[in-house]
Design an enzyme around this catalytic site. Structure first.
Site, PDB file in Angstrom:
ATOM      1  N   ASN A  53       1.133  -1.086  -0.066  1.00  0.00           N
ATOM      2  CA  ASN A  53      -0.117   0.102   0.043  1.00  0.00           C
ATOM      3  C   ASN A  53       0.869   1.194   0.073  1.00  0.00           C
ATOM      4  OD1 ASN A  53      -1.849   2.013   0.407  1.00  0.00           O
ATOM      5  ND2 ASN A  53      -2.238   1.430   2.482  1.00  0.00           N
ATOM      6  N   HIS A  71      -9.197   1.527   5.183  1.00  0.00           N
ATOM      7  CA  HIS A  71      -7.822   1.783   5.761  1.00  0.00           C
ATOM      8  C   HIS A  71      -7.844   2.689   6.881  1.00  0.00           C
ATOM      9  CE1 HIS A  71      -3.559   2.785   6.296  1.00  0.00           C
ATOM     10  NE2 HIS A  71      -3.205   1.569   6.097  1.00  0.00           N
ATOM     11  N   GLY A  74       3.229   2.246  10.628  1.00  0.00           N
ATOM     12  CA  GLY A  74       4.271   3.124  10.565  1.00  0.00           C
ATOM     13  C   GLY A  74       5.116   3.657  11.852  1.00  0.00           C
ATOM     14  N   LYS A 123       0.212   4.342  -0.406  1.00  0.00           N
ATOM     15  CA  LYS A 123      -0.589   5.487   0.379  1.00  0.00           C
ATOM     16  C   LYS A 123      -0.057   6.925  -0.435  1.00  0.00           C
ATOM     17  CE  LYS A 123       0.329   2.982   4.875  1.00  0.00           C
ATOM     18  NZ  LYS A 123       0.551   3.164   6.242  1.00  0.00           N
ATOM     19  N   SER A 134       4.058  -2.180  10.180  1.00  0.00           N
ATOM     20  CA  SER A 134       5.326  -2.195  10.392  1.00  0.00           C
ATOM     21  C   SER A 134       6.046  -3.589  10.013  1.00  0.00           C
ATOM     22  CB  SER A 134       5.750  -2.048  11.935  1.00  0.00           C
ATOM     23  OG  SER A 134       5.479  -0.720  12.282  1.00  0.00           O
TER      24      SER A 134
END
Ligand code: 13P
Length: 253
Positions: free
Chosen positions: A10, A98, A176, A12, A216
């Protein structure tokens, strides 16, 4: 049940068209698609809307997904992209729900449901994201949160529709942050999601559905997650942006 492993990147709001082109060029020359096929892993990426057409044309052998889609086919919905627009560029996958859409834009499971229903009706495949916040985790209500997201998000879908859905469990506190959920937590929640699918859609659907972990995931830890019985793959953000890192993810599965 032998489910195929699935790795989805993904992107983003990352990777310009030029950077997406570089990614595609490197993937094509690296032989990664063949490697993934030989290992029985399905791979895909979800670029920004602007890169979507380029990547769809050049990432041969990979699934290419949008990061969202509107439930209406057209109309006065400034900034949105419709399902027919995606179809026109031969994209038939979308991520929905999401946590960044839920957190920053107030997307609810009810809204996700409208989008998922519209997508599966048009034969799209959906990666539906669920996951609890740090506060909800600390309060010990993770499973209540997941149940609401699954029950509401998948409301009204048939046993046929659910075949086009992949679930991604992404605890918000691990996205993240480098704060991975342990493999035990990932397995526990993915197994819980499978039991909810069993209750809602029956045993066959629950055995077939692919459930991913996200948060992560890096080349050095992806292997551990995919060893877990109910984790069928990973939805990866940061480590999916560059071709070398994406390749390392595949190599380490
Ligand atoms: P990171 O892999 O960067 O933590 O992001 C996970 C994610 O949100 C994928 O959808």
């Amino acid at each position: 049940m032998n489910r195929k492993k699935f790795l989805m990147g993904n992107w983003k709001m990352n990777n310009t068209i030029a950077e997406s082109k570089e990614f595609c060029d490197q993937i094509q020359s690296s032989g990664l698609v063949r490697l993934a096929r030989n290992k029985g892993i399905v791979i895909g990426v979800a670029p920004s809307y602007l890169s979507l057409r380029y990547v769809q044309k050049h990432a041969h052998g990979m699934i290419v997904a949008a990061q969202d889609a509107h439930y209406a086919s057209h109309g006065a919905y400034t900034s949105s992209v419709s399902i027919p627009m995606l179809k026109e560029i031969e994209v038939d996958w979308s991520i929905i729900g999401h946590s960044e859409k839920r957190t920053y834009e107030g997307e609810t499971s009810f809204l996700c449901n409208r989008k998922i229903k519209a997508l599966v009706k048009e034969n799209f495949h959906v990666v539906y994201c669920v996951g609890e916040t740090a506060k909800e985790y600390d309060e010990g209500i993770t499973k209540d949160v997941i149940r609401e997201q699954i029950v509401t998000g998948l409301m009204g879908l048939t046993k046929e529709d659910i075949q086009n859905v992949v679930i991604a469990y992404e605890p918000v506190w691990s996205i993240g942050t480098g704060k991975n959920a342990s493999v035990e937590i990932a397995q526990d929640i993915c197994s819980y999601i499978r039991s909810l699918i069993n209750d809602l859609f029956g045993k066959i659907a629950s055995q077939k559905i692919q459930i991913l972990y996200g948060g992560s995931v890096k080349p050095n830890n992806i292997h551990d997650y995919l060893e877990a019985e109910d984790v069928d793959g990973a939805l990866v953000g940061g480590a999916s942006l560059k071709a070398e890192s994406f390749q390392a993810l595949v190599e380490n599965i």
